[in-house]
Write a protein that holds these residues in place. Structure first.
Motif, PDB file in Angstrom:
ATOM      1  N   LYS A  75      45.544  26.305  67.035  1.00 26.44           N
ATOM      2  CA  LYS A  75      45.401  24.915  67.477  1.00 26.44           C
ATOM      3  C   LYS A  75      44.957  24.850  68.936  1.00 26.44           C
ATOM      4  O   LYS A  75      44.124  24.018  69.308  1.00 26.44           O
ATOM      5  N   SER A 110      59.472  37.164  62.218  1.00 27.49           N
ATOM      6  CA  SER A 110      58.179  37.021  61.540  1.00 27.49           C
ATOM      7  C   SER A 110      57.812  35.546  61.391  1.00 27.49           C
ATOM      8  O   SER A 110      56.640  35.181  61.497  1.00 27.49           O
ATOM      9  N   GLU A 111      58.804  34.700  61.159  1.00 24.22           N
ATOM     10  CA  GLU A 111      58.529  33.264  61.057  1.00 24.22           C
ATOM     11  C   GLU A 111      58.072  32.706  62.407  1.00 24.22           C
ATOM     12  O   GLU A 111      57.137  31.906  62.472  1.00 24.22           O
ATOM     13  N   ARG A 112      58.700  33.167  63.484  1.00 25.03           N
ATOM     14  CA  ARG A 112      58.305  32.713  64.816  1.00 25.03           C
ATOM     15  C   ARG A 112      56.896  33.197  65.152  1.00 25.03           C
ATOM     16  O   ARG A 112      56.137  32.496  65.788  1.00 25.03           O
ATOM     17  N   ARG A 113      56.554  34.409  64.741  1.00 28.66           N
ATOM     18  CA  ARG A 113      55.206  34.923  64.999  1.00 28.66           C
ATOM     19  C   ARG A 113      54.161  34.099  64.268  1.00 28.66           C
ATOM     20  O   ARG A 113      53.116  33.791  64.820  1.00 28.66           O
ATOM     21  N   ARG A 114      54.438  33.743  63.007  1.00 30.72           N
ATOM     22  CA  ARG A 114      53.501  32.895  62.264  1.00 30.72           C
ATOM     23  C   ARG A 114      53.361  31.533  62.934  1.00 30.72           C
ATOM     24  O   ARG A 114      52.270  30.983  63.028  1.00 30.72           O
ATOM     25  N   TYR A 115      54.471  30.995  63.405  1.00 28.25           N
ATOM     26  CA  TYR A 115      54.446  29.717  64.114  1.00 28.25           C
ATOM     27  C   TYR A 115      53.593  29.824  65.381  1.00 28.25           C
ATOM     28  O   TYR A 115      52.779  28.942  65.670  1.00 28.25           O
ATOM     29  N   PHE A 116      53.754  30.932  66.123  1.00 26.82           N
ATOM     30  CA  PHE A 116      52.987  31.116  67.353  1.00 26.82           C
ATOM     31  C   PHE A 116      51.499  31.306  67.059  1.00 26.82           C
ATOM     32  O   PHE A 116      50.651  30.819  67.803  1.00 26.82           O
ATOM     33  N   VAL A 118      59.040  31.498  72.997  1.00 26.81           N
ATOM     34  CA  VAL A 118      59.195  31.247  71.560  1.00 26.81           C
ATOM     35  C   VAL A 118      59.476  32.543  70.808  1.00 26.81           C
ATOM     36  O   VAL A 118      60.319  32.598  69.923  1.00 26.81           O
ATOM     37  N   ARG A 162      49.885  29.924  64.589  1.00 21.77           N
ATOM     38  CA  ARG A 162      49.387  28.564  64.328  1.00 21.77           C
ATOM     39  C   ARG A 162      49.160  27.810  65.628  1.00 21.77           C
ATOM     40  O   ARG A 162      48.158  27.104  65.799  1.00 21.77           O
ATOM     41  N   ILE A 163      50.092  27.963  66.572  1.00 23.63           N
ATOM     42  CA  ILE A 163      49.927  27.309  67.873  1.00 23.63           C
ATOM     43  C   ILE A 163      48.684  27.844  68.582  1.00 23.63           C
ATOM     44  O   ILE A 163      47.915  27.084  69.177  1.00 23.63           O
TER      45      ILE A 163
END
Length: 155
Positions: free
Chosen positions: A59, A47-53, A35, A55-56
């Motif tokens: 979870k 940076s958007e991908r890091r924030r997404y990761f 990712v 969050r993952i």
């Protein structure tokens, strides 16, 4: 789904359940690397991908904690029986102090070996696991080979 499958795995066989939990952590790292680093996007997207990761990750840790807590249904009666007079938990044994000599590890590395005070009996895969990890720290293997292994582990 992860919490329920973790709980079921721990309840059916706690030993393989722990191995399954470790596998999910490795799988999370592999997918996280895909990712974050696949198709090297622009800086904004990174940076958007890091924030997404992140969050993952949150979870994942919440689901794993919930699954392990759900599986405590099996372990709490055992803990209560140990504390109820049929046995006792020796909390002092959980310290990180080293007792015994290193050669005792090799002597206890036999089929059906049991641990005793000052003498550890290791899991049969622990020596090969340490050897595999040690391959990344030796200078006898070229950096090119190490990078190749690293890439193979990420795919």
């Amino acid at each position: 789904m992860l919490a329920l499958s973790t709980a079921a795995s721990m309840l059916f066989n706690w030993y393989t359940g722990v191995i399954n939990c470790l596998f999910t952590a490795v799988w999370l790292c592999i997918e996280g690397g895909i990712v974050l680093f696949l198709n090297k996007p622009q800086i904004e997207a990174v940076s958007e991908r890091r924030r997404y990761f992140v969050r993952i990750l949150l979870k994942y840790f919440a689901a794993m904690a919930a699954g392990i807590l759900l599986s405590m249904v099996l372990f709490l009666p055992t803990l209560a029986a140990l504390r109820g007079g049929k046995g006792k938990i020796e909390w002092e044994a959980f310290t990180l102090g080293i007792t015994g000599e290193f050669p005792s590890i090799v002597q206890a590395y036999v089929l059906g070996g049991t641990s005793a005070y000052g003498r550890a009996s290791l899991f049969c895969g622990s020596i090969p696991a340490v050897a595999c990890i040690g391959c990344f720290f030796t200078e006898r293997i070229s950096k090119k080979e190490k990078k190749l292994w690293h890439c193979c582990l990420q795919v």
